[in-house]
Design a protein around this motif. Sequence first.
Motif, PDB file in Angstrom:
ATOM      1  N   HIS A  26      26.891  15.962 -24.049  1.00  0.00           N
ATOM      2  CA  HIS A  26      27.701  15.947 -22.832  1.00  0.00           C
ATOM      3  C   HIS A  26      29.000  15.215 -23.120  1.00  0.00           C
ATOM      4  O   HIS A  26      29.038  14.274 -23.932  1.00  0.00           O
ATOM      5  N   THR A  27      30.054  15.606 -22.421  1.00  0.00           N
ATOM      6  CA  THR A  27      31.322  14.872 -22.435  1.00  0.00           C
ATOM      7  C   THR A  27      31.887  14.833 -21.027  1.00  0.00           C
ATOM      8  O   THR A  27      31.683  15.760 -20.236  1.00  0.00           O
ATOM      9  N   GLY A  28      32.587  13.752 -20.696  1.00  0.00           N
ATOM     10  CA  GLY A  28      33.398  13.694 -19.503  1.00  0.00           C
ATOM     11  C   GLY A  28      32.665  13.699 -18.183  1.00  0.00           C
ATOM     12  O   GLY A  28      33.263  14.029 -17.152  1.00  0.00           O
ATOM     13  N   LEU A  29      31.387  13.297 -18.183  1.00  0.00           N
ATOM     14  CA  LEU A  29      30.615  13.368 -16.940  1.00  0.00           C
ATOM     15  C   LEU A  29      29.520  12.312 -16.915  1.00  0.00           C
ATOM     16  O   LEU A  29      29.226  11.657 -17.915  1.00  0.00           O
ATOM     17  N   GLN A  30      28.911  12.176 -15.738  1.00  0.00           N
ATOM     18  CA  GLN A  30      27.695  11.391 -15.564  1.00  0.00           C
ATOM     19  C   GLN A  30      26.578  12.331 -15.131  1.00  0.00           C
ATOM     20  O   GLN A  30      26.809  13.247 -14.339  1.00  0.00           O
ATOM     21  N   THR A  31      25.369  12.118 -15.666  1.00  0.00           N
ATOM     22  CA  THR A  31      24.213  12.875 -15.206  1.00  0.00           C
ATOM     23  C   THR A  31      23.389  11.985 -14.278  1.00  0.00           C
ATOM     24  O   THR A  31      23.161  10.816 -14.564  1.00  0.00           O
ATOM     25  N   VAL A  32      22.960  12.563 -13.149  1.00  0.00           N
ATOM     26  CA  VAL A  32      22.149  11.860 -12.172  1.00  0.00           C
ATOM     27  C   VAL A  32      20.831  12.619 -12.040  1.00  0.00           C
ATOM     28  O   VAL A  32      20.826  13.782 -11.621  1.00  0.00           O
ATOM     29  N   SER A  33      19.714  11.990 -12.414  1.00  0.00           N
ATOM     30  CA  SER A  33      18.401  12.611 -12.344  1.00  0.00           C
ATOM     31  C   SER A  33      17.645  12.047 -11.145  1.00  0.00           C
ATOM     32  O   SER A  33      17.505  10.820 -11.017  1.00  0.00           O
ATOM     33  N   TRP A  34      17.133  12.950 -10.287  1.00  0.00           N
ATOM     34  CA  TRP A  34      16.428  12.530  -9.079  1.00  0.00           C
ATOM     35  C   TRP A  34      15.228  13.454  -8.880  1.00  0.00           C
ATOM     36  O   TRP A  34      15.381  14.660  -8.713  1.00  0.00           O
ATOM     37  N   LEU A  35      14.034  12.873  -8.906  1.00  0.00           N
ATOM     38  CA  LEU A  35      12.792  13.641  -8.819  1.00  0.00           C
ATOM     39  C   LEU A  35      12.103  13.459  -7.474  1.00  0.00           C
ATOM     40  O   LEU A  35      12.147  12.381  -6.870  1.00  0.00           O
ATOM     41  N   PHE A  36      11.409  14.520  -7.044  1.00  0.00           N
ATOM     42  CA  PHE A  36      10.502  14.471  -5.901  1.00  0.00           C
ATOM     43  C   PHE A  36       9.040  14.409  -6.366  1.00  0.00           C
ATOM     44  O   PHE A  36       8.209  13.760  -5.745  1.00  0.00           O
ATOM     45  N   GLU A  37       8.734  15.116  -7.461  1.00  0.00           N
ATOM     46  CA  GLU A  37       7.387  15.126  -8.035  1.00  0.00           C
ATOM     47  C   GLU A  37       7.485  15.187  -9.551  1.00  0.00           C
ATOM     48  O   GLU A  37       8.419  15.766 -10.101  1.00  0.00           O
ATOM     49  N   GLY A  38       6.468  14.609 -10.234  1.00  0.00           N
ATOM     50  CA  GLY A  38       6.387  14.692 -11.681  1.00  0.00           C
ATOM     51  C   GLY A  38       7.019  13.506 -12.373  1.00  0.00           C
ATOM     52  O   GLY A  38       7.369  12.496 -11.757  1.00  0.00           O
ATOM     53  N   ALA A  39       7.188  13.638 -13.692  1.00  0.00           N
ATOM     54  CA  ALA A  39       7.809  12.590 -14.505  1.00  0.00           C
ATOM     55  C   ALA A  39       8.477  13.244 -15.701  1.00  0.00           C
ATOM     56  O   ALA A  39       7.960  14.220 -16.266  1.00  0.00           O
ATOM     57  N   ILE A  40       9.634  12.706 -16.096  1.00  0.00           N
ATOM     58  CA  ILE A  40      10.402  13.231 -17.223  1.00  0.00           C
ATOM     59  C   ILE A  40      10.761  12.084 -18.146  1.00  0.00           C
ATOM     60  O   ILE A  40      11.214  11.022 -17.693  1.00  0.00           O
ATOM     61  N   ALA A  41      10.560  12.274 -19.443  1.00  0.00           N
ATOM     62  CA  ALA A  41      10.964  11.281 -20.445  1.00  0.00           C
ATOM     63  C   ALA A  41      12.405  11.563 -20.865  1.00  0.00           C
ATOM     64  O   ALA A  41      12.726  12.676 -21.287  1.00  0.00           O
ATOM     65  N   HIS A  42      13.248  10.547 -20.735  1.00  0.00           N
ATOM     66  CA  HIS A  42      14.660  10.636 -21.118  1.00  0.00           C
ATOM     67  C   HIS A  42      14.878   9.763 -22.352  1.00  0.00           C
ATOM     68  O   HIS A  42      14.463   8.605 -22.386  1.00  0.00           O
ATOM     69  N   SER A  77       6.469  14.899 -18.715  1.00  0.00           N
ATOM     70  CA  SER A  77       5.372  14.133 -19.310  1.00  0.00           C
ATOM     71  C   SER A  77       4.103  14.981 -19.398  1.00  0.00           C
ATOM     72  O   SER A  77       3.913  15.918 -18.615  1.00  0.00           O
ATOM     73  N   PRO A  78       3.187  14.651 -20.334  1.00  0.00           N
ATOM     74  CA  PRO A  78       1.955  15.441 -20.496  1.00  0.00           C
ATOM     75  C   PRO A  78       1.081  15.471 -19.253  1.00  0.00           C
ATOM     76  O   PRO A  78       0.330  16.428 -19.049  1.00  0.00           O
ATOM     77  N   ASP A  79       1.143  14.432 -18.423  1.00  0.00           N
ATOM     78  CA  ASP A  79       0.284  14.386 -17.241  1.00  0.00           C
ATOM     79  C   ASP A  79       0.956  14.936 -15.981  1.00  0.00           C
ATOM     80  O   ASP A  79       0.406  14.828 -14.885  1.00  0.00           O
ATOM     81  N   THR A  80       2.134  15.535 -16.135  1.00  0.00           N
ATOM     82  CA  THR A  80       2.816  16.120 -14.981  1.00  0.00           C
ATOM     83  C   THR A  80       2.239  17.490 -14.674  1.00  0.00           C
ATOM     84  O   THR A  80       2.292  18.394 -15.512  1.00  0.00           O
ATOM     85  N   GLY A  81       1.702  17.644 -13.455  1.00  0.00           N
ATOM     86  CA  GLY A  81       1.180  18.935 -13.038  1.00  0.00           C
ATOM     87  C   GLY A  81       2.209  19.782 -12.322  1.00  0.00           C
ATOM     88  O   GLY A  81       2.251  20.998 -12.471  1.00  0.00           O
ATOM     89  N   ARG A  82       3.062  19.122 -11.537  1.00  0.00           N
ATOM     90  CA  ARG A  82       4.130  19.805 -10.805  1.00  0.00           C
ATOM     91  C   ARG A  82       5.431  19.054 -11.014  1.00  0.00           C
ATOM     92  O   ARG A  82       5.458  17.825 -10.993  1.00  0.00           O
ATOM     93  N   LEU A  83       6.502  19.813 -11.221  1.00  0.00           N
ATOM     94  CA  LEU A  83       7.818  19.235 -11.444  1.00  0.00           C
ATOM     95  C   LEU A  83       8.740  19.732 -10.341  1.00  0.00           C
ATOM     96  O   LEU A  83       8.814  20.932 -10.061  1.00  0.00           O
TER      97      LEU A  83
END
Length: 350
Positions: free
Chosen positions: A88-104, A135-141
């Motif tokens: 990425h260049t020139g930006l900010q990323t904003v991650s917002w979840l309702f369900e699940g988990a993500i490894a960054h 994540s391995p234990d995430t059933g719904r994202l």
Amino acid sequence: MTNQEARPSPQVCADGGLPGPWAEREGRAPVEIISSRAVPLGGPRAMNVRRTLPQRQRSLIGAWCFVDHYGPDEVAATGGMDVAPHPHTGLQTVSWLFEGAIAHVDSGGNSADVLPGEMNLMTAGAGICHSETSSPDTGRLHGVQLWVALPEEARHDADRKFEHHVPEPVGFDGGSALVFLGSLLGSRSPVSMYTPLVGAELRLDPGAELDLEVDAGFEHGLLVDTGGAVTLEGVHVPKDAVGYTGMGSQTLRIANGGGEPARLVLLGGAPFDEEVIMWWNFLGRSTEEIRQFRQEWEEHGERFGRVEGYVGHGGPGRNRDGLDRLPAPELPQVRMRPRKNPPPHAQFEG
């Protein structure tokens, strides 16, 4: 999150195209409806996202320049999210979840879990790369991925910044809010901003109505995640679409006329008056800049650094397709010319 379209078209903050559907009610602000388009995130079992920004109709809301809405996604059916290191260049990323988990994991040496109700913000500046894996234990994202355009004075910063914020719920009659960026309802996020912005998750009970005080100098968009009878300023906003109000309102009336709770994402900000080009995962100001960014990524240049510790669904250091990093698509053989975004007011025909 990356834009994994095989042939991404350049987004140049165009001032043209036919305006979207709109409506207004007496004494209320007009509302422009920005519909979503489906974009697959790569692979034979691709997880689809619904993209409302950028569009030909409108490219930015304040400095918000990218809105991907995904899920509820059954990971067993789609394989979930497995995005190998990408730039990425020139930006900010904003991650917002309702369900699940993500490894960054990013090339600034940061690693964190993205969890529901907790915001992760990564500032690319001059260049960064990162990976994102459910994540391995995430059933719904289920969640949204957002990008913010950086102004000229911030986009060349070589620091690779990462911030995490867990907002406290703010209650109001008929619902609650989580303010993850900027200020709203008396709640303020401590996260770094380079232009005036607001971002919040709103929850409305069945039958609830909210007169929300907002900054009249901001343009605003309301994304409907759940709720089939949501109105903004008296105008129905369909699920997965954004209702856009432009500038000038000190109060926005948001209502849930349905029998189930509604979940919404409010985005707003001061109009971003710089001309930008967005291509793939890069924000720049000219075709030459975008070409240079792409070349440096393909040549493993130091601008972006390296991700250490990425574990994809194909094993350590590999995604399910066997890639250890995402290759850049071919550049279009045209000159990309930046143009200004439409004026910060609801657009309509007639």
